[in-house]
Design an enzyme around this catalytic site. Structure first.
Site, short mmCIF file in Angstrom:
data_model
loop_
_atom_site.label_atom_id
_atom_site.label_comp_id
_atom_site.label_asym_id
_atom_site.label_seq_id
_atom_site.Cartn_x
_atom_site.Cartn_y
_atom_site.Cartn_z
N HIS A 94 -9.52 19.91 -4.20
CA HIS A 94 -8.51 19.25 -5.02
C HIS A 94 -9.06 17.94 -5.60
CE1 HIS A 94 -4.60 16.79 -5.35
NE2 HIS A 94 -4.74 17.50 -6.45
N HIS A 111 -3.63 15.52 0.79
CA HIS A 111 -2.41 16.13 0.25
C HIS A 111 -2.10 17.45 0.96
CE1 HIS A 111 -4.54 13.90 -3.05
NE2 HIS A 111 -3.40 13.22 -3.00
S1 FES Z 1 -7.76 15.95 -2.01
FE1 FES Z 1 -7.38 17.57 -0.63
S2 FES Z 1 -5.38 18.20 -1.06
FE2 FES Z 1 -5.76 16.59 -2.45
#
Ligand code: FES
Length: 164
Positions: A94, A111
């Site tokens: 992500h 997150h």
């Molecule tokens: S950086 Fe891993 S879920 Fe957002």
């Protein structure tokens, strides 16, 4: 006429196969990414591993953290007698936060994305839409475990092997 019909059929068949390859990104990158000239790197010996106790290392270079772990159940791409030893990039797909191994899964605490180590690092919860890049492993006769290539793009890179 018959020749033109066969050509059309061949073209349509080829297009269907190509379309399937391109739309299934995981399948496509399994063929593309490992072809880079990755170096072989010894990570550990199988005798050092304990189930659910990850070992950190760096691959494909020293700026790329990765995790080796024996997950206690057969995994796609798993090595060892139980096919349960796998390795992955430790950067969340992500936004690049470090991922941690916990009770059979990888978790990103930024997150709360989660990835399945038994299924090629498939993401199944959270913001990450890309699977974790899986490191291809090899086991030699002495029980040494080597990283040989990586399938998928390490977070933040346009190519896994940076210019020296
Ligand atoms: S950086 Fe891993 S879920 Fe957002």
């Amino acid at each position: 006429m018959l020749k033109a019909g066969l050509s059309r059929r061949t073209f349509i068949g080829g297009s269907v196969v190509l379309g399937a390859l391109l739309t299934n990104f995981r399948f496509a990158k399994a063929f593309v990414a490992p072809s880079l000239p990755y170096r072989r790197k010894k990570i550990a010996n199988i005798r050092e591993l304990r189930t659910h106790r990850p070992i950190m290392f760096n691959y494909p270079d020293e700026n790329s953290p990765a995790i080796l772990v024996k997950i206690g159940r057969p995994a796609i791409g798993g090595i060892g007698p139980d096919k349960d030893i796998v390795a992955f990039s430790a950067l969340c797909t992500h936004q690049g936060c470090p991922i941690q191994y916990s009770r059979g899964r990888f978790i990103c605490k930024c997150h709360y994305s989660m990835f399945d180590p038994a299924k090629n690092g498939q993401t199944y919860q959270g913001h990450a839409s890309e699977w974790l890049p899986q490191i291809r492993l090899r086991l030699d006769r002495k029980g040494n475990i080597y990283a040989e290539a990586i399938e998928g793009l390490v977070w933040g890179r346009v190519i896994n092997l940076l210019p020296k």
